[in-house]
Design a protein around this motif. Structure first.
Motif, mmCIF file in Angstrom:
data_model
loop_
_atom_site.group_PDB
_atom_site.id
_atom_site.type_symbol
_atom_site.label_atom_id
_atom_site.label_comp_id
_atom_site.label_asym_id
_atom_site.label_seq_id
_atom_site.Cartn_x
_atom_site.Cartn_y
_atom_site.Cartn_z
ATOM 1 N N PHE A 103 5.247 17.041 -3.917
ATOM 2 C CA PHE A 103 5.857 15.791 -3.453
ATOM 3 C C PHE A 103 7.013 15.400 -4.369
ATOM 4 C CE2 PHE A 103 6.073 11.118 -3.207
ATOM 5 C CZ PHE A 103 6.241 10.965 -1.838
ATOM 6 N N ARG A 104 6.794 15.515 -5.693
ATOM 7 C CA ARG A 104 7.857 15.208 -6.657
ATOM 8 C C ARG A 104 9.064 16.106 -6.429
ATOM 9 N NH1 ARG A 104 3.858 14.816 -10.628
ATOM 10 N NH2 ARG A 104 4.380 16.858 -11.481
ATOM 11 N N LYS A 105 8.777 17.368 -6.198
ATOM 12 C CA LYS A 105 9.859 18.331 -5.998
ATOM 13 C C LYS A 105 10.686 17.985 -4.758
ATOM 14 C CE LYS A 105 10.644 23.303 -5.510
ATOM 15 N NZ LYS A 105 9.997 24.629 -5.379
ATOM 16 N N ARG A 106 10.003 17.577 -3.691
ATOM 17 C CA ARG A 106 10.713 17.217 -2.458
ATOM 18 C C ARG A 106 11.581 15.977 -2.662
ATOM 19 N NH1 ARG A 106 6.137 17.978 2.330
ATOM 20 N NH2 ARG A 106 5.887 20.247 2.103
ATOM 21 N N ILE A 107 11.046 14.997 -3.367
ATOM 22 C CA ILE A 107 11.814 13.770 -3.631
ATOM 23 C C ILE A 107 13.039 14.084 -4.480
ATOM 24 C CG2 ILE A 107 11.779 11.512 -4.759
ATOM 25 C CD1 ILE A 107 10.239 11.598 -2.141
ATOM 26 N N GLU A 108 12.843 14.889 -5.526
ATOM 27 C CA GLU A 108 13.955 15.251 -6.410
ATOM 28 C C GLU A 108 15.021 16.044 -5.654
ATOM 29 O OE1 GLU A 108 11.024 15.498 -10.333
ATOM 30 O OE2 GLU A 108 11.846 17.318 -9.438
ATOM 31 N N THR A 109 14.569 16.957 -4.803
ATOM 32 C CA THR A 109 15.511 17.750 -4.003
ATOM 33 C C THR A 109 16.302 16.856 -3.053
ATOM 34 O OG1 THR A 109 13.999 19.645 -4.088
ATOM 35 C CG2 THR A 109 15.723 19.699 -2.422
ATOM 36 N N THR A 110 15.617 15.891 -2.461
ATOM 37 C CA THR A 110 16.283 14.950 -1.553
ATOM 38 C C THR A 110 17.325 14.118 -2.292
ATOM 39 O OG1 THR A 110 14.282 14.800 -0.192
ATOM 40 C CG2 THR A 110 15.920 13.056 0.076
ATOM 41 N N LEU A 111 16.973 13.653 -3.488
ATOM 42 C CA LEU A 111 17.907 12.855 -4.287
ATOM 43 C C LEU A 111 19.166 13.651 -4.620
ATOM 44 C CD1 LEU A 111 15.524 11.013 -6.797
ATOM 45 C CD2 LEU A 111 16.869 9.979 -4.966
ATOM 46 N N LEU A 112 18.979 14.928 -4.929
ATOM 47 C CA LEU A 112 20.126 15.765 -5.290
ATOM 48 C C LEU A 112 21.022 16.070 -4.090
ATOM 49 C CD1 LEU A 112 18.428 18.276 -7.760
ATOM 50 C CD2 LEU A 112 20.037 16.458 -8.329
ATOM 51 N N LYS A 113 20.487 15.902 -2.889
ATOM 52 C CA LYS A 113 21.271 16.165 -1.677
ATOM 53 C C LYS A 113 21.990 14.924 -1.155
ATOM 54 C CE LYS A 113 18.530 20.094 -0.017
ATOM 55 N NZ LYS A 113 17.639 20.598 1.055
ATOM 56 N N LEU A 114 21.745 13.784 -1.796
ATOM 57 C CA LEU A 114 22.405 12.556 -1.361
ATOM 58 C C LEU A 114 23.917 12.663 -1.560
ATOM 59 C CD1 LEU A 114 20.049 9.810 -2.862
ATOM 60 C CD2 LEU A 114 20.283 10.433 -0.454
ATOM 61 N N PRO A 115 24.701 12.133 -0.634
ATOM 62 C CA PRO A 115 26.161 12.162 -0.818
ATOM 63 C C PRO A 115 26.569 11.321 -2.029
ATOM 64 C CG PRO A 115 25.536 10.789 1.064
ATOM 65 C CD PRO A 115 24.304 11.490 0.623
ATOM 66 N N ILE A 135 0.836 -1.209 0.000
ATOM 67 C CA ILE A 135 0.000 0.000 0.000
ATOM 68 C C ILE A 135 0.869 1.256 0.000
ATOM 69 C CG2 ILE A 135 -1.647 1.357 1.363
ATOM 70 C CD1 ILE A 135 -2.865 -1.304 2.287
ATOM 71 N N PHE A 136 1.947 1.212 0.788
ATOM 72 C CA PHE A 136 2.861 2.353 0.850
ATOM 73 C C PHE A 136 3.477 2.631 -0.525
ATOM 74 C CE2 PHE A 136 7.303 3.758 1.144
ATOM 75 C CZ PHE A 136 7.130 4.992 1.757
ATOM 76 N N ILE A 137 3.905 1.572 -1.207
ATOM 77 C CA ILE A 137 4.518 1.732 -2.534
ATOM 78 C C ILE A 137 3.513 2.320 -3.522
ATOM 79 C CG2 ILE A 137 5.471 0.475 -4.510
ATOM 80 C CD1 ILE A 137 6.713 -1.485 -2.476
ATOM 81 N N ILE A 138 2.275 1.833 -3.470
ATOM 82 C CA ILE A 138 1.232 2.334 -4.378
ATOM 83 C C ILE A 138 0.948 3.808 -4.115
ATOM 84 C CG2 ILE A 138 -1.213 2.155 -4.994
ATOM 85 C CD1 ILE A 138 -0.973 -0.870 -4.458
ATOM 86 N N ILE A 139 0.813 4.152 -2.821
ATOM 87 C CA ILE A 139 0.537 5.550 -2.460
ATOM 88 C C ILE A 139 1.703 6.448 -2.860
ATOM 89 C CG2 ILE A 139 0.203 7.138 -0.522
ATOM 90 C CD1 ILE A 139 -1.352 4.909 0.886
ATOM 91 N N PHE A 140 2.920 5.970 -2.603
ATOM 92 C CA PHE A 140 4.114 6.745 -2.959
ATOM 93 C C PHE A 140 4.152 7.004 -4.462
ATOM 94 C CE2 PHE A 140 8.482 7.201 -4.330
ATOM 95 C CZ PHE A 140 9.021 8.067 -3.392
ATOM 96 N N LYS A 141 3.869 5.965 -5.249
ATOM 97 C CA LYS A 141 3.897 6.094 -6.707
ATOM 98 C C LYS A 141 2.852 7.091 -7.195
ATOM 99 C CE LYS A 141 3.759 3.344 -10.952
ATOM 100 N NZ LYS A 141 3.590 1.981 -11.530
ATOM 101 N N ARG A 142 1.649 7.004 -6.630
ATOM 102 C CA ARG A 142 0.579 7.912 -7.055
ATOM 103 C C ARG A 142 0.869 9.354 -6.644
ATOM 104 N NH1 ARG A 142 -5.241 4.749 -6.426
ATOM 105 N NH2 ARG A 142 -4.769 3.103 -7.940
ATOM 106 N N LEU A 143 1.413 9.506 -5.448
ATOM 107 C CA LEU A 143 1.776 10.853 -5.007
ATOM 108 C C LEU A 143 2.850 11.445 -5.913
ATOM 109 C CD1 LEU A 143 1.884 10.586 -1.102
ATOM 110 C CD2 LEU A 143 0.414 12.082 -2.453
ATOM 111 N N TYR A 144 3.819 10.631 -6.276
ATOM 112 C CA TYR A 144 4.906 11.109 -7.134
ATOM 113 C C TYR A 144 4.387 11.491 -8.521
ATOM 114 C CZ TYR A 144 9.507 11.488 -9.236
ATOM 115 O OH TYR A 144 10.622 11.970 -9.873
ATOM 116 N N GLN A 145 3.411 10.742 -8.997
ATOM 117 C CA GLN A 145 2.872 11.009 -10.330
ATOM 118 C C GLN A 145 1.938 12.219 -10.349
ATOM 119 O OE1 GLN A 145 1.070 7.219 -11.250
ATOM 120 N NE2 GLN A 145 2.896 6.448 -12.287
ATOM 121 N N ASN A 146 1.200 12.434 -9.253
ATOM 122 C CA ASN A 146 0.120 13.424 -9.275
ATOM 123 C C ASN A 146 0.356 14.671 -8.433
ATOM 124 O OD1 ASN A 146 -1.427 11.594 -10.878
ATOM 125 N ND2 ASN A 146 -2.016 10.490 -9.034
#
Length: 318
Positions: free
Chosen positions: A244-256, A229-240
């Motif tokens: 949320f997409r912006k936060r995920i992308e920003t987090t990815l860019l901050k990874l070491p 359920i978490f994966i499905i919700i995460f995927k839908r949030l990322y798509q719609n």
């Protein structure tokens, strides 16, 4: 000298195939033209003929090969509808071949290539449609096709780098998760029974680990369902959800380490796209608008829209 496989049309319309030793593709094209043949494709002999893995969108690598053929055919004087039809016959995937033949028919009936592609925007990328429209407006469709071919070839390489960069950490994370879950589920209960036999008080981390193991044993099915359920919700949030997409992308860019890799790949893709649009004669403001419309990353889209707005208001590039 390297060997090249070629496919060409003779003056009587028959398709000819063969192999020639030559320095490069231009030399082969000149040789074929001197024999009265119209080249359709010229590739290194070691390369495999391409086939489309067709879903809704055409893969960049396959699109690059198609556009190269179209650009070359139009460049040697073949009419656009005939060039599309000839290129379609070289495609192994029937579904995409049919779409190209429909495009050829539409163009024969008076539509522009851009309009014909626009009717099938679920297949052709928006950026390609814009490039084709610009190429037709400037009378440089053949050149635009070849530039677009180079662009999609570069994009295919960039996507390959992204997959390579993300595969190893993803693989390690998945394996680590499986091993950790296995230890908690199978091994911890064994040690827990031993510790209980001692009758001694256990440190807090050990107690937490034992409680986690007990929880998994009692709720393993619920845990799996919750994870799905978490994966499905995460995927839908990322798509719609843009934020949320912006936060995920920003987090990815901050990874070491990985963040820096993703940033370089993102900028490389952006620069490649912008360069292709400029080369096709698209103005800066329109190019930025197109980039904003077609970008798959929210932070790139937002930044590009802001830059486009500032340029239209008269701000300098720097």
């Amino acid at each position: 000298m390297p060997k090249f496989n070629y496919v060409a049309y003779a003056q009587d319309g028959k398709l000819e195939k063969g192999t020639i030793d030559a320095q490069d593709q231009d030399a082969i094209a000149q040789t074929l033209s001197s024999k009265g043949l119209i080249p359709v494709s010229i590739e290194l002999a070691k390369e495999k003929s391409f086939s489309f893995k067709f879903g809704k969108k055409v893969q960049e690598k396959d699109l690059s090969l198609l556009l190269r053929q179209l650009g070359f055919l139009i460049q040697v004087g073949i009419s656009v509808p005939q060039a599309i039809e000839m290129a379609a016959k070289q495609i192994n995937k029937k579904s995409f071949q049919d779409i190209l033949l429909e495009v050829s028919k539409d163009v024969s009936e008076g539509l522009t290539v851009g309009q014909a592609m626009q009717k099938r925007k679920d297949v052709f990328p928006p950026l390609l449609i814009s490039l084709v429209i610009t190429g037709e407006e400037t009378g440089q469709l053949d050149r635009t096709m070849l530039l677009a071919s180079e662009y999609y070839e570069k994009i295919a390489k960039i996507k390959g780098k992204i997959k390579s960069a993300s595969f190893y950490p993803s693989f390690v994370l998945i394996i680590a998760t499986i091993i950790t879950t296995g230890i908690i589920y199978f091994l911890v209960p064994i040690f827990a029974s031993i510790y209980k036999g001692f009758g001694a008080s256990l440190p807090l981390p050990t107690l937490v680990l034992m409680k986690t193991s007990d929880f998994l044993h009692e709720n393993i099915l619920k845990f799996i369902v919750a994870l799905v359920i978490f994966i499905i919700i995460f995927k839908r949030l990322y798509q719609n959800n843009k934020e949320f997409r912006k936060r995920i992308e920003t987090t990815l860019l901050k990874l070491p380490v990985l963040g820096n890799v993703f940033h370089k790949i993102m900028m490389s893709s952006f620069a490649t796209s912008l360069s292709s649009l400029f080369s096709s004669g698209v103005s800066l403001d329109r190019a930025l608008d197109l980039m904003a419309q077609t970008s798959s990353m929210e932070i790139v889209k937002e930044g590009t829209e802001k830059a486009s707005k500032m340029i239209k208001e008269g701000s300098p590039l720097w």
